[in-house]
Design a protein around this motif. Structure first.
Motif, PDB file in Angstrom:
ATOM      1  N   ARG A  63      -3.052 -10.448  -4.453  1.00 27.58           N
ATOM      2  CA  ARG A  63      -2.747  -9.858  -5.767  1.00 27.58           C
ATOM      3  C   ARG A  63      -3.446  -8.520  -5.929  1.00 27.58           C
ATOM      4  O   ARG A  63      -2.880  -7.562  -6.427  1.00 27.58           O
ATOM      5  CB  ARG A  63      -3.188 -10.799  -6.887  1.00 27.58           C
ATOM      6  CG  ARG A  63      -2.108 -11.764  -7.288  1.00 27.58           C
ATOM      7  CD  ARG A  63      -2.575 -12.541  -8.524  1.00 27.58           C
ATOM      8  NE  ARG A  63      -2.325 -13.941  -8.299  1.00 27.58           N
ATOM      9  CZ  ARG A  63      -3.251 -14.872  -8.250  1.00 27.58           C
ATOM     10  NH1 ARG A  63      -4.532 -14.604  -8.447  1.00 27.58           N
ATOM     11  NH2 ARG A  63      -2.905 -16.116  -8.019  1.00 27.58           N
ATOM     12  N   GLY A  64      -4.708  -8.477  -5.499  1.00 29.88           N
ATOM     13  CA  GLY A  64      -5.483  -7.241  -5.592  1.00 29.88           C
ATOM     14  C   GLY A  64      -4.853  -6.114  -4.794  1.00 29.88           C
ATOM     15  O   GLY A  64      -5.007  -4.942  -5.127  1.00 29.88           O
ATOM     16  N   GLU A  65      -4.150  -6.477  -3.732  1.00 26.07           N
ATOM     17  CA  GLU A  65      -3.472  -5.474  -2.908  1.00 26.07           C
ATOM     18  C   GLU A  65      -2.094  -5.132  -3.463  1.00 26.07           C
ATOM     19  O   GLU A  65      -1.352  -4.365  -2.842  1.00 26.07           O
ATOM     20  CB  GLU A  65      -3.354  -5.979  -1.460  1.00 26.07           C
ATOM     21  CG  GLU A  65      -4.681  -5.964  -0.716  1.00 26.07           C
ATOM     22  CD  GLU A  65      -5.200  -4.542  -0.475  1.00 26.07           C
ATOM     23  OE1 GLU A  65      -4.389  -3.598  -0.410  1.00 26.07           O
ATOM     24  OE2 GLU A  65      -6.429  -4.383  -0.369  1.00 26.07           O
ATOM     25  N   ARG A 117      -6.037 -14.180  -4.549  1.00 28.18           N
ATOM     26  CA  ARG A 117      -6.535 -13.041  -5.328  1.00 28.18           C
ATOM     27  C   ARG A 117      -6.627 -11.776  -4.489  1.00 28.18           C
ATOM     28  O   ARG A 117      -6.466 -10.677  -5.002  1.00 28.18           O
ATOM     29  CB  ARG A 117      -7.828 -13.369  -6.076  1.00 28.18           C
ATOM     30  CG  ARG A 117      -9.062 -13.502  -5.265  1.00 28.18           C
ATOM     31  CD  ARG A 117     -10.286 -13.673  -6.190  1.00 28.18           C
ATOM     32  NE  ARG A 117     -11.470 -13.806  -5.385  1.00 28.18           N
ATOM     33  CZ  ARG A 117     -12.009 -14.965  -5.015  1.00 28.18           C
ATOM     34  NH1 ARG A 117     -11.485 -16.103  -5.415  1.00 28.18           N
ATOM     35  NH2 ARG A 117     -13.082 -14.990  -4.252  1.00 28.18           N
ATOM     36  N   THR A 118      -6.816 -11.927  -3.177  1.00 31.26           N
ATOM     37  CA  THR A 118      -6.825 -10.735  -2.324  1.00 31.26           C
ATOM     38  C   THR A 118      -5.420 -10.124  -2.268  1.00 31.26           C
ATOM     39  O   THR A 118      -5.260  -8.910  -2.409  1.00 31.26           O
ATOM     40  CB  THR A 118      -7.310 -11.087  -0.902  1.00 31.26           C
ATOM     41  OG1 THR A 118      -8.596 -11.710  -1.016  1.00 31.26           O
ATOM     42  CG2 THR A 118      -7.419  -9.855  -0.024  1.00 31.26           C
ATOM     43  N   ARG A 173       0.829  -1.213   0.000  1.00 27.75           N
ATOM     44  CA  ARG A 173       0.000   0.000   0.000  1.00 27.75           C
ATOM     45  C   ARG A 173       0.859   1.256   0.000  1.00 27.75           C
ATOM     46  O   ARG A 173       0.443   2.306  -0.476  1.00 27.75           O
ATOM     47  CB  ARG A 173      -0.943   0.004   1.205  1.00 27.75           C
ATOM     48  CG  ARG A 173      -2.045  -1.009   1.025  1.00 27.75           C
ATOM     49  CD  ARG A 173      -3.268  -0.599   1.785  1.00 27.75           C
ATOM     50  NE  ARG A 173      -4.340  -1.546   1.534  1.00 27.75           N
ATOM     51  CZ  ARG A 173      -5.495  -1.529   2.161  1.00 27.75           C
ATOM     52  NH1 ARG A 173      -5.725  -0.624   3.094  1.00 27.75           N
ATOM     53  NH2 ARG A 173      -6.430  -2.408   1.872  1.00 27.75           N
TER      54      ARG A 173
END
Ligand code: ADP
Ligand code: KDG
Length: 319
Positions: A68-70, A65-66, A43
């Motif tokens: 990767r999404g971050e 996928r979480t 982040r």
């Protein structure tokens, strides 16, 4: 190469606002100390890579996928179809008491061996972030931590270790014995004040008191010791004798779980940005406060342009 490589167990997590009961509503998320750190770093714009194992199941896919999404690099992660993804349940038993239940024995993450990490180690990183939790998962993960630490040390990376003692996984004695041989490879040791005796418990002459414990740690090869003090803030000491402390930021306390991981992410972010010890401690303290003031371990962590957000007046609306 990544800025930070980390690995460990990430689980499917359910968070209950009260005691476990039929029909209770739970909030679904993913949790794992090391992936919390990776998300915190990503982040803030750092390249964070996570090398853990998940099962070939829906929770495993949700975790990957979480992450990767971050923006976490999951290319060194693996799937073990023969074992399940670990799980945890967090009950807010009474207002300020949270109780955790784990389902992680024989989980995919506990099958980790040094071979799983070899490609990520070859790719390289500036920092390797390790936690005591991974050491508690079984002989394979413990060996993987040792090999990774030795490799990183030999290649001049910074090695950070967060003691992160979990009583539900192993005893303080077992933790002390497992962590002792790691210390020669560790650059930055991060621990809560109550975890210092866990790490120094296996020393030939266990030191008494925080000051003596930090002295003993700095004599092992560790260059910096960072002590987390919850609502009191944090302290820093290095081998050159420099000391610094910060009081905790005053924020409304929502959910303290994950504060330590956020703190580590902030500290490592400061290190990567070349900040002074004071600057690193400030960023760590700021991220810890973000975690405490929001629900979930990592969901409320700031992006880089939000780092100053907590200095806004309490209750402010930013428009
Ligand atoms: P852990 O989650 O590993 O037990 P701590 O509870 O010590 O770690 O919290 C880590 C850091 O988070 C602290 O050193 C501090 O910077 C921040 N923090 C923790 N509790 C609070 C709080 N009540 N208010 C503000 N910051 C906090
Ligand atoms: O540090 C927060 C962790 O407690 C949580 O995310 C889950 O990794 C975890 C653990 O082992 O407790």
């Amino acid at each position: 190469a990544a800025d930070v490589l980390t690995f460990g167990e990430t689980m499917l997590a359910a968070q209950l606002p009260g005691p476990l009961a039929i029909g209770a509503e739970a909030r679904t998320t993913i949790a794992g100390a090391e992936s919390n750190v990776a998300i915190g770093l990503a982040r803030l714009g750092h390249r964070a890579a996570w090398a853990g194992l998940v099962g070939g199941d829906e929770p495993g896919r949700l975790i990957l996928r979480t992450l990767r999404g971050e923006g976490v690099d999951t290319s060194p992660a693996g799937v073990r179809p023969e074992a399940p993804t670990g799980g945890m349940l967090r009950e807010r038993r009474v207002a300020d008491l949270v109780r955790v239940h784990y389902w992680r024995r024989h989980s995919a993450a506990s099958l980790l061996t040094p071979a799983d990490l070899a490609p990520a180690l070859r790719t390289g990183a500036r920092v390797l972030h390790l936690t005591g939790i991974t050491c508690a998962l079984g002989p394979g993960p413990l060996e993987a931590v040792h090999e990774a630490a030795a490799h990183a040390h030999a290649h001049g990376w910074t090695v950070a270790l967060d003691v992160n003692h979990r009583q539900r996984l192993w005893s303080a004695e077992d933790a002390g014995e497992a962590l002792l041989p790691l210390l020669e490879h560790v650059t930055v040791l991060i621990a809560s004040d109550d975890e210092l005796p866990v790490v120094t418990g296996a020393f030939a002459e266990p030191p008494r008191g925080e000051e003596a414990a930090v002295d003993a740690l700095l004599a092992t090869g560790v260059r910096e010791v960072v002590v987390k003090r919850g609502g009191e803030g944090a302290a820093f000491r290095d081998r050159a004798g420099y000391r610094h402390t910060v009081p905790a930021l005053r924020v409304p306390v929502r959910d303290t779980v994950g504060a330590g991981d956020a703190f580590c992410a902030g500290y490592l972010s400061g290190l990567l940005d070349g900040l002074s010890p004071d600057g690193r401690l400030d960023r760590a303290n700021t991220l810890g406060a973000f975690a405490v003031a929001s629900d979930g371990d990592w969901e409320g962590l700031p992006r880089r342009d939000e780092l100053g957000l907590l200095t806004a007046a309490p209750g402010a609306t930013i428009r």
